[in-house]
Write a protein that holds these residues in place. Structure first.
Motif, PDB file in Angstrom:
ATOM      1  N   SER A  34     -11.133  -0.545  -7.829  1.00 27.64           N
ATOM      2  CA  SER A  34     -12.151  -0.281  -6.800  1.00 27.64           C
ATOM      3  C   SER A  34     -13.329  -1.244  -6.916  1.00 27.64           C
ATOM      4  CB  SER A  34     -12.637   1.164  -6.879  1.00 27.64           C
ATOM      5  OG  SER A  34     -13.329   1.383  -8.083  1.00 27.64           O
ATOM      6  N   ILE A  35     -13.396  -1.988  -8.005  1.00 28.31           N
ATOM      7  CA  ILE A  35     -14.454  -2.975  -8.198  1.00 28.31           C
ATOM      8  C   ILE A  35     -13.942  -4.377  -7.862  1.00 28.31           C
ATOM      9  CG2 ILE A  35     -16.041  -3.970  -9.907  1.00 28.31           C
ATOM     10  CD1 ILE A  35     -15.710  -1.272 -11.437  1.00 28.31           C
ATOM     11  N   VAL A  36     -12.671  -4.628  -8.161  1.00 27.26           N
ATOM     12  CA  VAL A  36     -12.054  -5.934  -7.938  1.00 27.26           C
ATOM     13  C   VAL A  36     -11.718  -6.149  -6.462  1.00 27.26           C
ATOM     14  CG1 VAL A  36      -9.993  -7.334  -8.428  1.00 27.26           C
ATOM     15  CG2 VAL A  36     -11.110  -6.095 -10.265  1.00 27.26           C
ATOM     16  N   TYR A  37     -11.319  -5.070  -5.772  1.00 29.83           N
ATOM     17  CA  TYR A  37     -10.840  -5.193  -4.395  1.00 29.83           C
ATOM     18  C   TYR A  37     -11.796  -4.536  -3.402  1.00 29.83           C
ATOM     19  CZ  TYR A  37      -6.394  -6.288  -6.628  1.00 29.83           C
ATOM     20  OH  TYR A  37      -5.413  -6.855  -7.395  1.00 29.83           O
ATOM     21  N   LYS A  38     -11.827  -5.100  -2.205  1.00 26.98           N
ATOM     22  CA  LYS A  38     -12.493  -4.463  -1.077  1.00 26.98           C
ATOM     23  C   LYS A  38     -11.577  -3.338  -0.605  1.00 26.98           C
ATOM     24  CE  LYS A  38     -14.460  -8.831   0.510  1.00 26.98           C
ATOM     25  NZ  LYS A  38     -14.483  -9.823   1.604  1.00 26.98           N
ATOM     26  N   SER A  39     -12.082  -2.479   0.277  1.00 26.24           N
ATOM     27  CA  SER A  39     -11.264  -1.354   0.742  1.00 26.24           C
ATOM     28  C   SER A  39     -10.026  -1.805   1.504  1.00 26.24           C
ATOM     29  CB  SER A  39     -12.095  -0.405   1.605  1.00 26.24           C
ATOM     30  OG  SER A  39     -12.529  -1.065   2.771  1.00 26.24           O
ATOM     31  N   ASN A  40     -10.036  -3.036   2.041  1.00 21.08           N
ATOM     32  CA  ASN A  40      -8.863  -3.526   2.767  1.00 21.08           C
ATOM     33  C   ASN A  40      -7.851  -4.222   1.857  1.00 21.08           C
ATOM     34  OD1 ASN A  40     -10.078  -5.960   2.175  1.00 21.08           O
ATOM     35  ND2 ASN A  40     -10.387  -6.576   4.306  1.00 21.08           N
ATOM     36  N   PHE A 106       3.372   8.619   1.190  1.00 18.67           N
ATOM     37  CA  PHE A 106       2.861   9.875   1.742  1.00 18.67           C
ATOM     38  C   PHE A 106       1.413  10.159   1.330  1.00 18.67           C
ATOM     39  CE2 PHE A 106       7.433  10.171   1.145  1.00 18.67           C
ATOM     40  CZ  PHE A 106       7.845  10.425   2.439  1.00 18.67           C
ATOM     41  N   VAL A 107       1.049   9.763   0.102  1.00 19.96           N
ATOM     42  CA  VAL A 107      -0.288  10.039  -0.427  1.00 19.96           C
ATOM     43  C   VAL A 107      -0.801   8.774  -1.111  1.00 19.96           C
ATOM     44  CG1 VAL A 107      -1.602  11.448  -2.059  1.00 19.96           C
ATOM     45  CG2 VAL A 107       0.350  12.446  -0.877  1.00 19.96           C
ATOM     46  N   LYS A 108      -2.079   8.423  -0.867  1.00 22.13           N
ATOM     47  CA  LYS A 108      -2.667   7.242  -1.495  1.00 22.13           C
ATOM     48  C   LYS A 108      -2.602   7.376  -3.017  1.00 22.13           C
ATOM     49  CE  LYS A 108      -7.079   6.562  -1.944  1.00 22.13           C
ATOM     50  NZ  LYS A 108      -8.364   6.081  -2.294  1.00 22.13           N
ATOM     51  N   PRO A 109      -2.062   6.352  -3.706  1.00 19.60           N
ATOM     52  CA  PRO A 109      -2.003   6.409  -5.176  1.00 19.60           C
ATOM     53  C   PRO A 109      -3.387   6.483  -5.817  1.00 19.60           C
ATOM     54  CG  PRO A 109      -0.572   4.682  -4.321  1.00 19.60           C
ATOM     55  CD  PRO A 109      -1.413   5.164  -3.170  1.00 19.60           C
ATOM     56  N   GLU A 110      -3.435   7.054  -7.004  1.00 22.63           N
ATOM     57  CA  GLU A 110      -4.659   7.201  -7.782  1.00 22.63           C
ATOM     58  C   GLU A 110      -5.331   5.844  -7.963  1.00 22.63           C
ATOM     59  OE1 GLU A 110      -7.410   9.354  -9.135  1.00 22.63           O
ATOM     60  OE2 GLU A 110      -5.497  10.380  -8.909  1.00 22.63           O
ATOM     61  N   GLY A 111      -6.627   5.755  -7.603  1.00 18.58           N
ATOM     62  CA  GLY A 111      -7.396   4.536  -7.813  1.00 18.58           C
ATOM     63  C   GLY A 111      -7.093   3.412  -6.845  1.00 18.58           C
ATOM     64  N   TRP A 112      -6.284   3.670  -5.821  1.00 16.19           N
ATOM     65  CA  TRP A 112      -5.849   2.627  -4.889  1.00 16.19           C
ATOM     66  C   TRP A 112      -6.940   2.339  -3.858  1.00 16.19           C
ATOM     67  CZ3 TRP A 112      -1.316   0.448  -6.105  1.00 16.19           C
ATOM     68  CH2 TRP A 112      -0.743  -0.457  -5.213  1.00 16.19           C
ATOM     69  N   PRO A 113      -7.198   1.053  -3.551  1.00 16.52           N
ATOM     70  CA  PRO A 113      -8.175   0.746  -2.492  1.00 16.52           C
ATOM     71  C   PRO A 113      -7.759   1.396  -1.170  1.00 16.52           C
ATOM     72  CG  PRO A 113      -7.605  -1.236  -3.732  1.00 16.52           C
ATOM     73  CD  PRO A 113      -6.666  -0.151  -4.183  1.00 16.52           C
ATOM     74  N   ASP A 114      -8.721   1.908  -0.422  1.00 13.57           N
ATOM     75  CA  ASP A 114      -8.462   2.732   0.753  1.00 13.57           C
ATOM     76  C   ASP A 114      -7.485   2.151   1.768  1.00 13.57           C
ATOM     77  OD1 ASP A 114      -9.970   4.866  -0.115  1.00 13.57           O
ATOM     78  OD2 ASP A 114     -11.807   4.107   0.782  1.00 13.57           O
ATOM     79  N   GLU A 115      -7.695   0.937   2.204  1.00 13.03           N
ATOM     80  CA  GLU A 115      -6.868   0.383   3.274  1.00 13.03           C
ATOM     81  C   GLU A 115      -5.839  -0.626   2.765  1.00 13.03           C
ATOM     82  OE1 GLU A 115      -9.484  -1.079   6.369  1.00 13.03           O
ATOM     83  OE2 GLU A 115     -10.859   0.579   5.991  1.00 13.03           O
ATOM     84  N   SER A 116      -5.599  -0.646   1.480  1.00 11.49           N
ATOM     85  CA  SER A 116      -4.682  -1.607   0.885  1.00 11.49           C
ATOM     86  C   SER A 116      -3.237  -1.137   1.033  1.00 11.49           C
ATOM     87  CB  SER A 116      -5.030  -1.783  -0.586  1.00 11.49           C
ATOM     88  OG  SER A 116      -4.206  -2.750  -1.174  1.00 11.49           O
TER      89      SER A 116
END
Length: 173
Positions: A34-40, A106-116
């Motif tokens: 979440s620090i290395v990547y933008k939400s996209n 189906f579900v965003k993985p733990e710690g995954w950037p939002d729109e990645s």
């Protein structure tokens, strides 16, 4: 345990482990992705990353999971009082990356950037796993034990050891 660096190859369970460790200890969690990547899913600029990373390292307590730029990884190892190296066998890591992909549909993985993209991230994880023996190897483990002998170093090699570590850490708080 006040400043904890959690690291290991892709698919070693760093994000899930760190979240549970944070909940059991009450120590704030900062997931490196979440620090290395933008939400996209694109990388943030290095200056922005360095600023956020240094701010976390200067705080009183933290759990930081992931690798990131090597120079920042080295800074994190020096700043931490506890190093947790998740060194699961490669077949387990490949399975966990695949499981994350299937679940991530189906579900965003733990710690995954939002729109990645989970698919793009999974491909990147498979590529990183293929290259991992060049970094995550016996030499790295040896350097970890010798260069950071003044710290609490934990090398976890199985899911069972992961579970035991969390249970033990939670009981100490």
């Amino acid at each position: 345990m006040k400043k904890i660096a959690v690291f290991g190859k892709p698919g070693s369970g760093k994000s899930t482990f760190s979240k549970i460790l944070s909940a059991s200890t009450g120590i704030a969690l900062y997931q490196l992705d979440s620090i290395v990547y933008k939400s996209n899913g694109e990388f943030v600029d290095r200056e922005t990353f360095d600023e956020k990373h240094k701010k976390i390292l200067s705080s009183d307590n933290w759990i930081l999971d992931g690798l990131g730029p090597i120079s920042a990884f080295t800074e994190r190892l020096k700043a931490a009082d506890t190093l947790i190296y998740l060194n699961l066998p490669y077949p387990v890591s490949y399975w966990l990356v695949t499981k994350r992909l299937l679940k991530g549909l189906f579900v965003k993985p733990e710690g995954w950037p939002d729109e990645s993209s989970v698919i793009k991230g999974t491909i990147a994880s498979y590529k990183a796993l293929k290259m991992s023996p060049k970094f995550w190897n016996n030499d790295f483990e040896h350097r970890l034990k010798t260069e950071y002998s003044d710290k609490s170093v934990h090398i976890i090699r199985s899911i069972k050891e992961l579970d035991s570590f969390i249970e033990e850490a939670g009981s100490k708080c």
